[in-house]
Each structure stands twice: as C-alpha cells, then as structure tokens.
Design a protein around this motif. Structure first.
Motif, short mmCIF file in Angstrom:
data_model
loop_
_atom_site.label_atom_id
_atom_site.label_comp_id
_atom_site.label_asym_id
_atom_site.label_seq_id
_atom_site.Cartn_x
_atom_site.Cartn_y
_atom_site.Cartn_z
N GLU A 82 13.12 8.49 -5.83
CA GLU A 82 12.98 7.16 -5.24
C GLU A 82 14.26 6.66 -4.57
N HIS A 101 16.62 -1.20 -8.73
CA HIS A 101 15.16 -1.01 -8.83
C HIS A 101 14.78 -0.90 -10.30
N HIS A 103 11.47 -1.28 -13.52
CA HIS A 103 10.08 -1.41 -13.96
C HIS A 103 10.03 -2.32 -15.19
N LEU A 151 5.37 5.74 -6.16
CA LEU A 151 6.80 5.95 -5.98
C LEU A 151 7.19 5.89 -4.50
N HIS A 181 3.96 -1.43 -9.95
CA HIS A 181 5.12 -0.56 -10.04
C HIS A 181 6.33 -1.27 -10.68
ZN LIG Z 1 10.12 2.99 -9.54
#
Ligand SMILES: [Zn+2]
Length: 280
Positions: A82, A101, A103, A151, A181
């Motif tokens: 990613e 980034h 989750h 992704l 996501h």
């Molecule tokens: Zn991710």
C-alpha cells in the motif's frame, strides 16, 4: 544543520512515529507512516514489510521515488503493497511531508455506515473542520482483473485516493476515511500528522459514545447531526490553530512513553543510548 544530521533526525522521528502510533492504538501489525525525504523532495521514506512496532533502525526503512513508488535501491527488501497511498499523495501535494494510514477499529464504524458521517465533535479534532469527513470508495475504480481487497496496491488507486483530499498544491482535507478499510491523514510535518492520526481515532471513539448515549436517552433520529453538536466553522478553525500551537507538548510525552517501553527499540534515540550506558 548538515544534510546528514537533518536526515538522521528525520529518521529518528520516523522510527518514533511508528512506535507512537502503535502505542496509541492507531496501527497494529498493519498501518504505516511515511515522510518526505527532508533534503530531497523527490523521495519518500517508510519502513519495509514489518509491523510498525518492530521498526528499530534506518536499515528497516526503504527510500522510494515519489514519481513511481519504486525503491531508490533496486535491491531494497520487500516493502508495503500500500505504499502507493503515500507516493501518490506526496506526488499530488508538494506541501505534504508526512502521511499516516490506519485501520484503527474505533474509526471502522464510520467507514462501514452510510448513515452516520464522522465529524469533529470536540476541540482536539479541530483539524477535521466542521463538515462531515469525506469517505473514499475504491469500488468504482476497480477493473475486471483487479483483486477487490480494498488495498491501495497500485498507482491508479493511489491517484484516486489522493484526489479525494481535494485542493490544489495544498490538500483541502486533513483526513479521508476509506470505505470498508480505514483512514489516511496528511500534514506538512510528522508531529502534526501523528497528532492528527491519534485524535482521529479518539474523535471516532467519542462520537460513537455520544451517539450511543443519545440513543439511550431517547433520540430517535440518528443522522450524525441531531444527537450531538459537531464543531462549528469558527470552532474548527480556532481549535486547529490551538492544537498545532501546542502539539510539541504531547509529542515529548509520546516519545518518552515509547522510549521507556522495552517493546520499542530506536537505535537513533539519544534517550535509549543514555538508558543503555546508564547515564541519565
Ligand atoms: Zn490499509
């Protein structure tokens, strides 16, 4: 400061950022943080294929070309699939120097629900502004041959995500949610990006609790607007300035926390060197 010292300081802070984001529940074994190279804006840096908590030295980090997200060293070890999140945001926005980034599970309800948008609900989340946080949906960007795993695994998806941040040279958004996501946040420097990532997670947790007690107290219309009050335009701007003025204070605490936790190892940390040699 010599270029080499500037880079060493940046790498030290990047390793700390990996640890801090883990220590504050923003990343687990997944999720990542990157910086633009401090003296070469055409390069960005992030850790290789490993959990953020395990990053400990510059050898764990990979340098990538902003233009392609290919490693500068063709023999570099395996990196994140990613990384295009980071590369395409750095490519689109020259003002952005750090990308996170995540989750984080507290944010996930807001990337699943189509009913309740996430909004800044308290002063520490002023950077989100006063409107609903945008949600990027990868689904319309899929082609028949694509593996639909959400992704951002190529430049095409990265370009689409970067576009969701809007704006010209500077992004309009500081954080964008990613449907089913997680989320991505950006900033002009690492400390601000880490701060925004941590308080995006906390804001989501607070908003969920506020909605819960609103329902328990008889609220019958859960639309993200009626049961609690988000920040107004003026409050959002004022709180953003306030938080960025004082973010150095939590940063020093967050560094101390990870320096004293034996899970984390940062070979560039002067604090760690002191602890190891017994000189405090
Ligand atoms: Zn991710």
């Amino acid at each position: 400061m010599a270029d080499s010292d500037t880079l060493t300081t940046a790498l030290r802070d990047l390793i700390w950022a990996n640890h801090i984001l883990h220590n504050h529940g923003v990343v687990d074994a997944y999720g990542h943080v990157s910086i633009r190279h401090p003296t070469d804006s055409s390069v960005y840096i992030m850790c290789g294929y490993m959990a953020p908590a395990m990053v400990s030295s510059p050898s764990d980090l990979i340098h990538y070309h902003v233009s392609s997200s290919d490693p500068v060293d063709p023999n570099a070890k395996k990196g994140y699939s990613e990384r295009f999140i980071h590369g395409e945001i750095f490519r689109r926005f020259p003002s952005v120097n750090c990308v996170v980034h995540s989750h984080a599970e507290e944010v996930l309800p807001y990337v699943v629900s189509t009913q309740v948008p996430m909004r800044a609900v308290y002063h520490m989340a002023g950077f989100m502004g006063s409107k609903s946080v945008k949600v990027f949906d990868i689904d319309p960007h899929y082609r028949l041959e694509d593996q639909r795993d959400m992704l951002i695994r190529n430049a095409r998806f990265g370009v689409a995500l970067a576009a969701e941040f809007g704006g010209g040279e500077k992004p309009e958004e500081t954080v964008v949610l990613m449907r089913r996501h997680g989320f991505t946040c950006v900033a002009e420097n690492l400390v601000t990006a880490v701060y925004r990532a941590i308080y995006t997670r906390i804001n989501a947790e607070v908003q969920t609790k506020a909605l819960t007690i609103a329902r328990l107290s008889g609220g019958d219309e859960v639309n993200g607007q009626g049961e609690f009050e988000g920040l107004t335009d003026g409050q959002g701007e004022g709180c953003k300035i306030m938080c960025e003025t004082y973010q150095d204070k939590p940063w020093r605490l967050w560094v101390k926390e990870v320096e004293r936790n034996p899970l984390y190892d940062n070979t560039l940390s002067p604090g760690l060197l002191r602890l190891r040699t017994g000189n405090s």
